[in-house]
Design a protein around this motif. Sequence first.
Motif, PDB file in Angstrom:
ATOM      1  N   ASP A 185      33.218  21.163  37.749  1.00 30.61           N
ATOM      2  CA  ASP A 185      33.532  22.137  36.703  1.00 30.61           C
ATOM      3  C   ASP A 185      32.303  22.287  35.804  1.00 30.61           C
ATOM      4  O   ASP A 185      32.010  21.423  34.983  1.00 30.61           O
TER       5      ASP A 185
ATOM      6  N   ARG B  21      33.379  17.745  34.636  1.00 30.81           N
ATOM      7  CA  ARG B  21      34.300  16.917  35.419  1.00 30.81           C
ATOM      8  C   ARG B  21      34.271  17.381  36.865  1.00 30.81           C
ATOM      9  O   ARG B  21      33.761  18.467  37.176  1.00 30.81           O
TER      10      ARG B  21
ATOM     11  N   PRO C 140      39.729  19.423  39.372  1.00 28.70           N
ATOM     12  CA  PRO C 140      40.958  18.690  39.678  1.00 28.70           C
ATOM     13  C   PRO C 140      41.415  18.859  41.124  1.00 28.70           C
ATOM     14  O   PRO C 140      41.473  19.981  41.638  1.00 28.70           O
ATOM     15  N   GLY C 141      41.694  17.739  41.762  1.00 30.09           N
ATOM     16  CA  GLY C 141      42.206  17.745  43.121  1.00 30.09           C
ATOM     17  C   GLY C 141      41.164  17.749  44.210  1.00 30.09           C
ATOM     18  O   GLY C 141      41.477  17.519  45.383  1.00 30.09           O
TER      19      GLY C 141
ATOM     20  N   GLU D 148      40.283  14.205  45.824  1.00 30.78           N
ATOM     21  CA  GLU D 148      41.367  13.819  46.724  1.00 30.78           C
ATOM     22  C   GLU D 148      41.329  14.632  48.016  1.00 30.78           C
ATOM     23  O   GLU D 148      41.592  14.099  49.102  1.00 30.78           O
TER      24      GLU D 148
ATOM     25  N   ASP E 249      41.357  27.045  43.483  1.00 31.41           N
ATOM     26  CA  ASP E 249      41.710  25.691  43.062  1.00 31.41           C
ATOM     27  C   ASP E 249      41.988  24.853  44.306  1.00 31.41           C
ATOM     28  O   ASP E 249      42.026  25.364  45.435  1.00 31.41           O
TER      29      ASP E 249
END
Length: 208
Positions: free
Chosen positions: A18, A91, A94-95, A98, A193
């Motif tokens: 990000d 950061r 997100p995700g 993983e 995303d």
Amino acid sequence: MATEVSDVVFDFCGVLIDWQLRSCLLGHYPQQLIDEIAAPNDPYGFFHYEDRMDAGEDLADVIDDYRQRYGDDMAQVFAYYIKHYDDSLTRIVPGMEELLEDLLAAGIGCWGLTNWAHETFHFAFEKFPQLEDLLGGTIVSGAEKMHKPDAHIYQLAMSRYDLDPATTAFFDDTPKNVSGAEAVGMQAFLFSDAAQARRDLESLGVRL
């Protein structure tokens, strides 16, 4: 129709990391100036000159041009931004960590292909070393002196990492870079995303 996928290639900023230009400048320069720099029609040329660095030029080679066009004060702001580029890397998206872990666990190779200046790319792995561990290798445009959507940089990734474009998926948050990957035969998707990326991979038959 499901397609065999052996490897997935990821862009960095906006996909794996990000990147927020504002975060680098906030607290150091007036809010109005930051808003103008970060605007799509940026009147201070940050994106243009950063793109030149992404294509392989050094800061020392572009800063004089920048100063002549925008003046000493703005040249100092641009130089500050490049020097403190790590502050813009807020950061991991997100995700995405993983997703990389799940792909590797499924036996699918993960690689990076980014338009990024060679002088600042080191911040990415210094700040997020887990990405370096999860990726088999990364093509950095500034180091190669070519950048997306030029076909040559995709072909370089295919050659260097022995990838078959027909079985390689690609994710980027910039439409022209997605089109560039499609032009060389990759299964390319516009990234939004991690959840959508998983759905896109599922459309190719990848079950994680």
